[in-house]
Structures are given as structure tokens and as C-alpha cells.
Write a protein that holds these residues in place. Structure first.
Motif, short mmCIF file in Angstrom:
data_model
loop_
_atom_site.label_atom_id
_atom_site.label_comp_id
_atom_site.label_asym_id
_atom_site.label_seq_id
_atom_site.Cartn_x
_atom_site.Cartn_y
_atom_site.Cartn_z
N CYS A 154 -8.62 -5.90 -0.61
CA CYS A 154 -7.60 -5.77 -1.67
C CYS A 154 -7.90 -6.72 -2.82
O CYS A 154 -8.15 -7.90 -2.61
CB CYS A 154 -6.21 -6.06 -1.10
N MET A 155 -7.87 -6.19 -4.04
CA MET A 155 -8.17 -7.02 -5.22
C MET A 155 -6.93 -7.18 -6.10
O MET A 155 -7.05 -7.50 -7.28
CB MET A 155 -9.32 -6.38 -6.01
N THR A 156 -5.73 -6.94 -5.50
CA THR A 156 -4.46 -7.03 -6.24
C THR A 156 -4.54 -6.34 -7.61
O THR A 156 -4.08 -6.88 -8.60
CB THR A 156 -3.98 -8.50 -6.39
N CYS A 157 -5.12 -5.17 -7.60
CA CYS A 157 -5.26 -4.43 -8.86
C CYS A 157 -3.94 -3.81 -9.29
O CYS A 157 -3.72 -3.57 -10.48
CB CYS A 157 -6.32 -3.35 -8.74
N GLY A 158 -3.06 -3.53 -8.33
CA GLY A 158 -1.74 -2.98 -8.68
C GLY A 158 -1.68 -1.46 -8.72
O GLY A 158 -0.61 -0.91 -8.97
N CYS A 159 -2.80 -0.77 -8.48
CA CYS A 159 -2.77 0.70 -8.55
C CYS A 159 -1.79 1.29 -7.54
O CYS A 159 -1.09 2.26 -7.83
CB CYS A 159 -4.17 1.27 -8.31
N CYS A 160 -1.72 0.69 -6.33
CA CYS A 160 -0.83 1.24 -5.31
C CYS A 160 0.63 1.04 -5.70
O CYS A 160 1.48 1.88 -5.38
CB CYS A 160 -1.12 0.63 -3.94
N ALA A 177 0.61 -3.32 -1.33
CA ALA A 177 -0.46 -4.32 -1.22
C ALA A 177 0.01 -5.60 -0.52
O ALA A 177 -0.65 -6.04 0.45
CB ALA A 177 -1.03 -4.63 -2.60
N CYS A 221 -5.63 3.96 -3.83
CA CYS A 221 -6.29 2.65 -3.66
C CYS A 221 -7.80 2.78 -3.88
O CYS A 221 -8.48 3.49 -3.15
CB CYS A 221 -6.01 2.09 -2.27
N PRO A 222 -8.35 2.08 -4.88
CA PRO A 222 -9.79 2.21 -5.16
C PRO A 222 -10.65 1.70 -4.02
O PRO A 222 -11.83 2.05 -3.93
CB PRO A 222 -10.00 1.34 -6.40
N ILE A 225 -8.13 1.27 1.18
CA ILE A 225 -7.46 0.46 2.22
C ILE A 225 -6.42 1.33 2.94
O ILE A 225 -5.65 2.04 2.29
CB ILE A 225 -6.82 -0.79 1.57
N LEU A 227 -3.42 1.70 3.76
CA LEU A 227 -2.11 1.07 3.50
C LEU A 227 -1.00 1.64 4.38
O LEU A 227 -0.15 0.89 4.87
CB LEU A 227 -1.76 1.24 2.02
FE1 SF4 Z 1 -4.99 -3.72 -3.21
FE2 SF4 Z 1 -5.68 -1.13 -3.03
FE3 SF4 Z 1 -3.22 -1.81 -3.82
FE4 SF4 Z 1 -5.33 -2.29 -5.43
S1 SF4 Z 1 -4.55 -0.29 -4.78
S2 SF4 Z 1 -3.59 -3.68 -4.96
S3 SF4 Z 1 -6.90 -2.77 -3.91
S4 SF4 Z 1 -4.12 -2.22 -1.82
#
Ligand code: SF4
Length: 249
Positions: A154-160, A177, A221-222, A225, A227
């Protein structure tokens, strides 16, 4: 300008308090360009498709290899990374917008603090503070290490969070996330020291019961993961935790 161009329609906003607007750009095509390359091209020559001089579009990016999570934006309606989205693989005109779940800073830049605050709330770390050498940590069985490795991508990108219908500026839900990170650190041999505190944190306001099971998160999620698997595992863990707590009191 070469004959072939890339057509971009970008949602812009000068600051958090001003009105959003869109601008169109046509930039020279080069093979294998990513979205960040397009934004750099606009930065070099900030002129709209109809020839009007404008300000360069603001965006955020750091690693350019889908590790830092900074260049998240909505590209053709899907939250994803500007660095790993290739122009040749998507339809034109390319529509760029900032993620709407997070407060806007400027143009494509948003403030992802709510995610970092949630990580603090759930103690998403292994407690090894100390000024002395603690020696090697406990070993994890290979099969556990493998799935833990998937979660730690997880890169805390925020897409999810952007894709989740239950996360919004009006809802305290922390989103997928941070929940998945609870599973990661609770299963770590040393991280488990904070297991109960983490479960308490996700059983409170904005925690796991706010998940509506839409399953959008896992699709965007890129990093691929799992989730929803994490959320299902945490549902079991929080149920067992409340039963234990009931009998303890
Ligand atoms: Fe992390 Fe995936 Fe959510 Fe990005 S989309 S914050 S990588 S869990």
C-alpha cells in the motif's frame, strides 16, 4: 508542433475557495508518454487548445514508479496514478480531475491528510522505538510473510478511498487502506503488541461498521491489494474481540 497531438480536458481550481473550471490542451504526441509527461509538456508551454495563455496545471508526483502514491488523480473517470497511466493505453480526449474525496489544494493536487490521520489512529506501525540495538526481529513463517508482503505494498495513494461510496467529506469512515493496514500490523509478531488497541480503534466512529461492502476498492487498487479479504478478516477479528471484551468485563 507535430501533426499528431494528445487532447486533454483538465478540471482545474485555483485554490480551495474558488470555483472549478475546465481547460483543454493539445500537446505534441510522443510514443510511450505517461500522464505526468503530458502535464510537464503543458508546464513548458501553458497555452490552451484555443491558443489562450494560462497558468501551468499544478499536480503532485515524486517517485514516478508507482510507489509513492502522490500522483493519484481521476483519469477518464477512474482513480489511478498519473505515472503509470500511459497515453497509448487510454482513450482520448483524456479527462483529468482531482480526486473528489479529499479536500482540493489546487488543480490536481489534493490533501490526503485524512488517510495519514487514520493510520495514526490505528497505530499502523511496528512498535520498535528505542535508541539501542534490538537485534533481529522474530521470523515470520513464509506463507504469512507472502500475504503480508502483498498488504505492505500500500502506497497510501487514496484511490480506494476515492472509489468507495462510503468515504466522503461528510463521513468519518477511514476507508479500506487504513483497515487493511490494521490486518497487516496485527498479524506481525511484534506489531501484535498493539492488536487490541487497533481493533478498538476500528470498532469506533469511522471504523469497520461503516463499510458498505460495495467492493469498489479492490477493483481500483493499483497494487492489487486484497482489500475485501482484509475487511472480511477484520470483521471476524472485531467480533471475536468484542466477545472477549464482554466476558472480561
Ligand atoms: Fe493503498 Fe491500494 Fe488503497 Fe492505494 S488503492 S491506498 S495502494 S490500498
Amino acid at each position: 508542433m507535430s501533426e499528431k497531438t494528445i487532447h486533454l480536458i483538465i478540471k482545474r481550481q485555483a485554490d480551495p475557495n474558488s470555483q472549478p473550471y475546465t481547460e483543454e490542451f493539445k500537446i505534441p504526441y510522443r510514443p510511450n508518454m505517461n500522464i505526468i509527461g503530458c502535464l510537464m509538456e503543458i508546464q513548458k508551454n501553458p497555452v490552451t487548445a484555443d491558443g489562450k495563455e494560462t497558468t501551468p496545471v499544478a499536480w503532485e508526483s515524486v517517485c514516478l514508479e508507482e510507489v509513492c502514491g502522490a500522483c493519484s488523480m481521476v483519469i477518464n473517470g477512474r482513480p489511478r496514478q498519473g505515472c503509470s497511466t500511459l497515453v497509448d493505453k487510454i482513450q482520448q480526449p483524456i479527462r483529468l480531475a482531482p480526486m473528489s474525496t479529499f479536500p482540493i489544494v489546487r488543480d490536481l493536487i489534493v490533501d490526503r491528510s485524512r488517510m495519514f490521520e487514520s493510520l495514526k489512529k490505528v497505530k499502523a506501525w511496528v512498535p520498535i522505538d528505542g535508541t539501542w540495538d534490538l537485534g533481529p526481529g522474530p521470523r515470520m513463517p513464509e506463507k504469512d510473510r507472502r500475504w503480508a508482503y502483498e498488504l505492505q505494498k500500500c502506497m497510501t495513494c487514496g484511490c480506494c478511498l476515492e472509489a468507495c461510496p462510503n468515504v466522503s467529506s461528510k463521513s468519518p469512515f477511514m476507508g479500506p487502506a487504513p483497515l487493511s493496514q490494521v490486518r497487516l500490523f496485527n498479524e506481525h509478531p511484534t506489531g501484535a503488541m498493539h492488536r487490541e488497541e487497533r481493533l478498538d480503534a476500528i470498532m469506533g466512529e469511522g471504523g469497520i461498521t461503516d463499510c458498505g461492502n460495495s467492493q469498489n476498492c479492490v477493483q481500483v487498487c493499483p497494487k492489487g491489494i486484497p482489500l475485501t479479504t482484509s475487511i472480511a478478516a477484520l470483521n471476524n477479528a472485531t467480533t471475536a474481540h468484542s466477545i472477549r471484551r464482554f466476558f472480561k468485563n
